[in-house]
Motif scaffolding. Structure first.
Motif, PDB file in Angstrom:
ATOM      1  N   PRO A  91       0.818  -1.209   0.000  1.00  0.00           N
ATOM      2  CA  PRO A  91       0.000   0.000   0.000  1.00  0.00           C
ATOM      3  C   PRO A  91       0.853   1.260   0.000  1.00  0.00           C
ATOM      4  CG  PRO A  91      -0.750  -1.536   1.693  1.00  0.00           C
ATOM      5  CD  PRO A  91       0.557  -2.051   1.183  1.00  0.00           C
ATOM      6  N   VAL A  92       0.589   2.144  -0.912  1.00  0.00           N
ATOM      7  CA  VAL A  92       1.334   3.407  -0.969  1.00  0.00           C
ATOM      8  C   VAL A  92       0.393   4.596  -0.776  1.00  0.00           C
ATOM      9  CG1 VAL A  92       3.202   2.504  -2.373  1.00  0.00           C
ATOM     10  CG2 VAL A  92       1.182   3.426  -3.503  1.00  0.00           C
ATOM     11  N   SER A  93      -0.824   4.323  -0.352  1.00  0.00           N
ATOM     12  CA  SER A  93      -1.772   5.387  -0.013  1.00  0.00           C
ATOM     13  C   SER A  93      -2.645   4.879   1.127  1.00  0.00           C
ATOM     14  CB  SER A  93      -2.642   5.751  -1.222  1.00  0.00           C
ATOM     15  OG  SER A  93      -3.571   4.712  -1.511  1.00  0.00           O
ATOM     16  N   TRP A  94      -3.300   5.813   1.796  1.00  0.00           N
ATOM     17  CA  TRP A  94      -4.185   5.436   2.902  1.00  0.00           C
ATOM     18  C   TRP A  94      -5.314   4.537   2.407  1.00  0.00           C
ATOM     19  CZ3 TRP A  94      -3.946   5.434   8.003  1.00  0.00           C
ATOM     20  CH2 TRP A  94      -5.127   5.280   8.738  1.00  0.00           C
ATOM     21  N   ASP A  95      -5.908   4.858   1.269  1.00  0.00           N
ATOM     22  CA  ASP A  95      -7.007   4.049   0.736  1.00  0.00           C
ATOM     23  C   ASP A  95      -6.552   2.629   0.424  1.00  0.00           C
ATOM     24  OD1 ASP A  95      -8.802   6.125   0.949  1.00  0.00           O
ATOM     25  OD2 ASP A  95      -8.605   6.762  -1.143  1.00  0.00           O
ATOM     26  N   GLN A  96      -5.334   2.480  -0.088  1.00  0.00           N
ATOM     27  CA  GLN A  96      -4.821   1.141  -0.369  1.00  0.00           C
ATOM     28  C   GLN A  96      -4.592   0.364   0.928  1.00  0.00           C
ATOM     29  OE1 GLN A  96      -1.361   1.451  -2.862  1.00  0.00           O
ATOM     30  NE2 GLN A  96      -2.470   2.467  -4.526  1.00  0.00           N
ATOM     31  N   ALA A  97      -4.106   1.048   1.963  1.00  0.00           N
ATOM     32  CA  ALA A  97      -3.917   0.399   3.260  1.00  0.00           C
ATOM     33  C   ALA A  97      -5.254  -0.070   3.834  1.00  0.00           C
ATOM     34  CB  ALA A  97      -3.228   1.349   4.230  1.00  0.00           C
ATOM     35  N   VAL A  98      -6.294   0.719   3.646  1.00  0.00           N
ATOM     36  CA  VAL A  98      -7.644   0.326   4.080  1.00  0.00           C
ATOM     37  C   VAL A  98      -8.082  -0.929   3.343  1.00  0.00           C
ATOM     38  CG1 VAL A  98     -10.091   0.982   4.067  1.00  0.00           C
ATOM     39  CG2 VAL A  98      -8.349   2.660   4.747  1.00  0.00           C
ATOM     40  N   ALA A  99      -7.859  -0.966   2.024  1.00  0.00           N
ATOM     41  CA  ALA A  99      -8.289  -2.103   1.207  1.00  0.00           C
ATOM     42  C   ALA A  99      -7.571  -3.386   1.622  1.00  0.00           C
ATOM     43  CB  ALA A  99      -8.041  -1.807  -0.272  1.00  0.00           C
ATOM     44  N   VAL A 100      -6.256  -3.306   1.894  1.00  0.00           N
ATOM     45  CA  VAL A 100      -5.511  -4.480   2.331  1.00  0.00           C
ATOM     46  C   VAL A 100      -6.011  -4.936   3.698  1.00  0.00           C
ATOM     47  CG1 VAL A 100      -3.249  -5.343   3.057  1.00  0.00           C
ATOM     48  CG2 VAL A 100      -3.457  -3.978   0.974  1.00  0.00           C
ATOM     49  N   GLY A 101      -6.206  -3.998   4.606  1.00  0.00           N
ATOM     50  CA  GLY A 101      -6.682  -4.343   5.946  1.00  0.00           C
ATOM     51  C   GLY A 101      -8.015  -5.044   5.935  1.00  0.00           C
ATOM     52  N   ASP A 102      -8.873  -4.696   4.990  1.00  0.00           N
ATOM     53  CA  ASP A 102     -10.187  -5.323   4.894  1.00  0.00           C
ATOM     54  C   ASP A 102     -10.109  -6.790   4.506  1.00  0.00           C
ATOM     55  OD1 ASP A 102     -11.945  -3.340   5.701  1.00  0.00           O
ATOM     56  OD2 ASP A 102     -12.035  -2.411   3.722  1.00  0.00           O
ATOM     57  N   GLN A 103      -8.976  -7.212   3.942  1.00  0.00           N
ATOM     58  CA  GLN A 103      -8.825  -8.604   3.486  1.00  0.00           C
ATOM     59  C   GLN A 103      -8.330  -9.533   4.590  1.00  0.00           C
ATOM     60  OE1 GLN A 103      -6.705  -9.049  -0.366  1.00  0.00           O
ATOM     61  NE2 GLN A 103      -6.699  -6.811  -0.445  1.00  0.00           N
ATOM     62  N   LEU A 104      -7.895  -8.965   5.706  1.00  0.00           N
ATOM     63  CA  LEU A 104      -7.193  -9.753   6.714  1.00  0.00           C
ATOM     64  C   LEU A 104      -8.104 -10.225   7.839  1.00  0.00           C
ATOM     65  CD1 LEU A 104      -4.016  -7.518   7.104  1.00  0.00           C
ATOM     66  CD2 LEU A 104      -4.393  -9.392   5.501  1.00  0.00           C
ATOM     67  N   SER A 105      -7.829 -11.427   8.329  1.00  0.00           N
ATOM     68  CA  SER A 105      -8.435 -11.878   9.582  1.00  0.00           C
ATOM     69  C   SER A 105      -7.426 -11.619  10.697  1.00  0.00           C
ATOM     70  CB  SER A 105      -8.775 -13.368   9.516  1.00  0.00           C
ATOM     71  OG  SER A 105      -7.618 -14.142   9.303  1.00  0.00           O
ATOM     72  N   THR A 106      -7.919 -11.459  11.924  1.00  0.00           N
ATOM     73  CA  THR A 106      -7.071 -11.016  13.029  1.00  0.00           C
ATOM     74  C   THR A 106      -7.170 -11.966  14.208  1.00  0.00           C
ATOM     75  OG1 THR A 106      -7.353  -8.706  12.367  1.00  0.00           O
ATOM     76  CG2 THR A 106      -6.604  -9.107  14.611  1.00  0.00           C
ATOM     77  N   GLU A 107      -6.008 -12.289  14.794  1.00  0.00           N
ATOM     78  CA  GLU A 107      -5.945 -13.144  15.973  1.00  0.00           C
ATOM     79  C   GLU A 107      -5.138 -12.441  17.052  1.00  0.00           C
ATOM     80  OE1 GLU A 107      -3.703 -17.278  17.299  1.00  0.00           O
ATOM     81  OE2 GLU A 107      -4.170 -16.937  15.188  1.00  0.00           O
ATOM     82  N   ALA A 108      -5.744 -12.227  18.213  1.00  0.00           N
ATOM     83  CA  ALA A 108      -5.073 -11.518  19.306  1.00  0.00           C
ATOM     84  C   ALA A 108      -3.946 -12.370  19.885  1.00  0.00           C
ATOM     85  CB  ALA A 108      -6.077 -11.165  20.392  1.00  0.00           C
ATOM     86  N   MET A 109      -2.831 -11.722  20.216  1.00  0.00           N
ATOM     87  CA  MET A 109      -1.706 -12.390  20.860  1.00  0.00           C
ATOM     88  C   MET A 109      -1.447 -11.789  22.240  1.00  0.00           C
ATOM     89  SD  MET A 109       0.820 -12.629  17.522  1.00  0.00           S
ATOM     90  CE  MET A 109       2.152 -13.475  18.373  1.00  0.00           C
ATOM     91  N   VAL A 110      -1.313 -10.462  22.314  1.00  0.00           N
ATOM     92  CA  VAL A 110      -1.062  -9.758  23.572  1.00  0.00           C
ATOM     93  C   VAL A 110      -1.851  -8.461  23.553  1.00  0.00           C
ATOM     94  CG1 VAL A 110       0.676  -8.629  25.009  1.00  0.00           C
ATOM     95  CG2 VAL A 110       1.269 -10.716  23.782  1.00  0.00           C
ATOM     96  N   GLU A 111      -2.393  -8.082  24.718  1.00  0.00           N
ATOM     97  CA  GLU A 111      -3.078  -6.788  24.842  1.00  0.00           C
ATOM     98  C   GLU A 111      -2.713  -6.177  26.181  1.00  0.00           C
ATOM     99  OE1 GLU A 111      -7.599  -4.848  24.914  1.00  0.00           O
ATOM    100  OE2 GLU A 111      -7.278  -6.900  24.192  1.00  0.00           O
ATOM    101  N   SER A 112      -2.434  -4.890  26.191  1.00  0.00           N
ATOM    102  CA  SER A 112      -2.086  -4.223  27.444  1.00  0.00           C
ATOM    103  C   SER A 112      -3.302  -4.158  28.358  1.00  0.00           C
ATOM    104  CB  SER A 112      -1.558  -2.816  27.167  1.00  0.00           C
ATOM    105  OG  SER A 112      -2.541  -2.016  26.529  1.00  0.00           O
TER     106      SER A 112
END
Length: 249
Positions: A91-112
């Protein structure tokens, strides 16, 4: 030109893992085709200047990954074509970063469990002010069910408190982009290639010390850093494509 033994000795990674990486690339590139017989163990030992046991461990690594099959009395053969390369345009723009992020699933590892400060050194230039406190998340992301990235994320505590579950369950950039009343007006990222640490290597299914792409990124609202992340992902995902004459008069 240095020989193979000199090149292998320059890395801190075990020699058998370096050899496995070399042979894996031979398979993935098509230089060693599916069904083709590998050179004999003795021939490979002579070519790379290593002991038989070291070469045996390297071939065993490929065997464990399902890339080769050994047949007693016949030799070792390429069993599978290897994982296809999965280049993803960086991603080289904010909109592209949004588009990539929408494709990902997320698994928590550590949280403060309490508010934390932003790291003193962000690893990139940033003149924006810091929020009073941040919430920290470390998590793994997957793309199409396969390990994609490990990220450390700092979200301004007052922003995180408004939608904690949204930040916990997904990539932060898409959440921020759709956040009511929050307008990102400055954002920047920097890419470097670094060796994978133990935790990163484990999450991404890589060897310790293997090269990974490190992406550092921040986003600001009203000149205050509301988001900062350090994300590591396999270099096979990196694809940089430029028109070299785009701005030429």
């Amino acid at each position: 030109m240095p020989d193979a033994t000199d090149l292998l000795s320059r890395s801190r990674e075990p020699v058998y893992l370096q050899l496995a990486t070399i042979f894996r690339r031979q398979i993935e590139s098509g230089a060693w085709r599916q069904g083709e017989q590998l050179p004999s163990l003795d021939a490979l030992c002579r070519q790379y200047g290593v002991a038989r046991m070291t070469m045996h461990h390297a071939i065993s690594q490929l065997d464990a990954e399902g890339l080769v099959a050994r047949s007693r009395g016949r030799g070792t053969f390429v069993k599978a074509a290897g994982r296809p390369r999965r280049p993803l345009a960086l991603p080289v723009s904010w909109d592209q970063a949004v588009a990539v992020g929408d494709q990902l699933s997320t698994e928590a590892m550590v949280e403060s469990t309490a508010d934390v400060d932003l790291p003193e050194d962000l690893g990139m230039p940033c003149d924006a002010r810091r929020a009073d406190a941040y919430h920290f998340l470390r998590r793994a992301h997957r793309l199409e069910g396969r390990p994609f990235a490990v990220g450390e994320v700092y979200i301004a505590a007052d922003v995180f408190a408004r939608e904690p579950e949204a930040f916990r369950q997904g990539a932060s950039v898409p959440v921020l982009d759709r956040f009511p009343g929050v307008k990102v007006n400055a954002a920047r990222q920097r890419l470097s290639i670094v060796p994978a640490g133990a935790e990163c290597a484990g999450a991404l299914e890589l060897a310790v010390g293997a090269p990974v792409a490190e992406l550092r990124r921040f986003a600001c609202v009203d000149d205050v850093i509301v988001y900062y992340a350090r994300i590591e992902f396999p270099t096979e995902y990196v694809c940089l494509d430029f028109d070299l004459l785009a701005n030429r008069c």
